[in-house]
Write a protein that holds these residues in place. Structure first.
Motif, PDB file in Angstrom:
ATOM      1  N   LEU A 184      64.248  11.119  48.475  1.00 17.67           N
ATOM      2  CA  LEU A 184      63.765  12.114  47.527  1.00 17.67           C
ATOM      3  C   LEU A 184      62.601  12.906  48.083  1.00 17.67           C
ATOM      4  N   ARG A 238      61.391  10.436  37.494  1.00 21.82           N
ATOM      5  CA  ARG A 238      62.468   9.903  38.337  1.00 21.82           C
ATOM      6  C   ARG A 238      63.840  10.227  37.736  1.00 21.82           C
ATOM      7  N   GLN A 239      63.946  10.082  36.422  1.00 21.76           N
ATOM      8  CA  GLN A 239      65.217  10.394  35.770  1.00 21.76           C
ATOM      9  C   GLN A 239      65.571  11.875  35.906  1.00 21.76           C
ATOM     10  N   GLU A 242      66.884  12.454  39.391  1.00 21.77           N
ATOM     11  CA  GLU A 242      68.266  11.977  39.517  1.00 21.77           C
ATOM     12  C   GLU A 242      69.243  12.935  38.846  1.00 21.77           C
ATOM     13  N   GLN A 245      69.806  15.886  41.067  1.00 23.08           N
ATOM     14  CA  GLN A 245      70.694  15.543  42.177  1.00 23.08           C
ATOM     15  C   GLN A 245      72.154  15.516  41.731  1.00 23.08           C
ATOM     16  N   GLN A 246      72.396  15.033  40.517  1.00 23.26           N
ATOM     17  CA  GLN A 246      73.757  15.037  40.001  1.00 23.26           C
ATOM     18  C   GLN A 246      74.279  16.456  39.821  1.00 23.26           C
TER      19      GLN A 246
END
Length: 341
Positions: A184, A238-239, A242, A245-246
């Protein structure tokens, strides 16, 4: 560097140059007007003016641009100058392989000055001209001599385009793997450089926005760490990372799907008018809904965006611009026919 080209014995060029010399030398403003009307000689003269600084501020980038445009319009001396710019990296990115291809076009027409240039290039560089590019060159020359090779030339153009599409898809997949496997902290926010045509363009913008958003969130996460943010805020960041990134992964999959869809249309060998129209729509990235209410204004806006991708100055090619122009003509004709109906 280039201004002495007219002294080289390029057959057929001296007559044209002499006819211009008999007339009072036009001003840069006059040359720009003529060049805008697609006059190859004026475009070549404008390139010389920018190279030498005669009547205008010296600008090698502009000089090379006008040499390229005049070369695309068949001006032999301009083609030599453009090839030399690519060879030396003057006013453009150095590209010995493309320079060799242009010198070859001059050499086969008997331009002696190109012979030594080709010898020097092959002696100094590892020239790699893709086979599909060579096929386009030789079939094009053959079709000019005999119409029976026109179909072979068109097929060579299609193979050339398909090969470039495949290289672009491979590069995109490799970039996707690198992005998803990277930590990251080191997510690359650099825009992906691609020669891919629309509809890739708007998806690439979305992909870039997603990457930049991920980078911004990562930086915010670091800042909050330095200021001793709560564990709950850290988890939320952090969520969000993520989730970004998805989104990036989904966008890259969409790009691949669109590429495969266009490939399927392109492989249908568009010989009928309807097949040619479908391929033209696919090249412009118009889906079924777009086609129902498509206007000339909308079409020209899309063409302007695509030109920035296909244009040789944007790492496109002359043949890709030619294919784009052919698709534009096909769609324009259909719009005009629908208006008459």
């Amino acid at each position: 560097m280039y201004r002495h080209l007219t002294r080289i014995n390029l057959s057929g060029l001296l007559v044209l140059t002499a006819s211009w010399s008999c007339i009072a030398a036009p001003s840069v403003a006059q040359l720009e007007q003529l060049a805008a009307s697609n006059d190859p000689q004026a475009q070549y003269q404008l390139g010389l003016a920018y190279e030498t600084g005669e009547g205008v501020n010296k600008n090698l980038v502009e000089a090379t641009k006008w040499y390229r445009i005049a070369s695309d319009n068949g001006h032999q001396a301009a083609r030599f100058n453009y090839a030399q710019a690519l060879e030396l990296g003057t006013g453009t990115k150095r590209n010995p392989s493309k320079a060799a291809l242009l010198y070859t076009q001059l050499a086969v027409t008997g331009q002696n000055a190109a012979f030594a240039k080709l010898g020097n290039l092959y002696s100094q560089f590892d020239i790699e001209i893709p086979l599909e590019d060579q096929a386009v060159l030789w079939y094009h020359l053959a079709s000019e001599d005999s119409p029976q090779y026109q179909d072979a030339y068109n097929q060579a153009l299609q193979r050339q385009y398909n090969a470039r599409q495949k290289r672009q898809v491979d590069a995109l997949q490799q970039k996707e793997q690198q992005t998803l496997s990277a930590p990251l902290e080191v997510i690359d926010a650099t825009p992906i450089k691609s020669n891919a045509p629309f509809p890739w363009l708007h998806l690439m913008y979305l992909l870039l926005i997603g990457i930049l958003s991920a980078l911004f969130i990562t930086r915010e996460f670091r800042r909050r760490q330095r200021t001793s943010a709560s564990e709950q805020s850290t988890q939320q960041l952090r969520q969000q990372i993520e989730l970004q990134q998805q989104k990036i992964k989904q966008l890259t999959k969409h790009i691949k799907i669109i590429s495969e869809r266009y490939q399927n249309v392109a492989n249908d060998q568009p010989t009928s008018p309807d097949a040619q129209l479908q391929l033209a729509y696919a090249r412009f990235g118009f889906d079924f809904a777009d086609r129902q209410n498509l206007t000339i204004r909308h079409l020209k806006q899309r063409y302007k965006k695509l030109s920035r991708v296909y244009h040789p100055d944007a790492q496109g090619s002359e043949e890709e611009m030619k294919q784009l122009n052919l698709a534009l003509d096909v769609i324009l004709n259909r719009i005009k026919q629908n208006r008459k109906a």
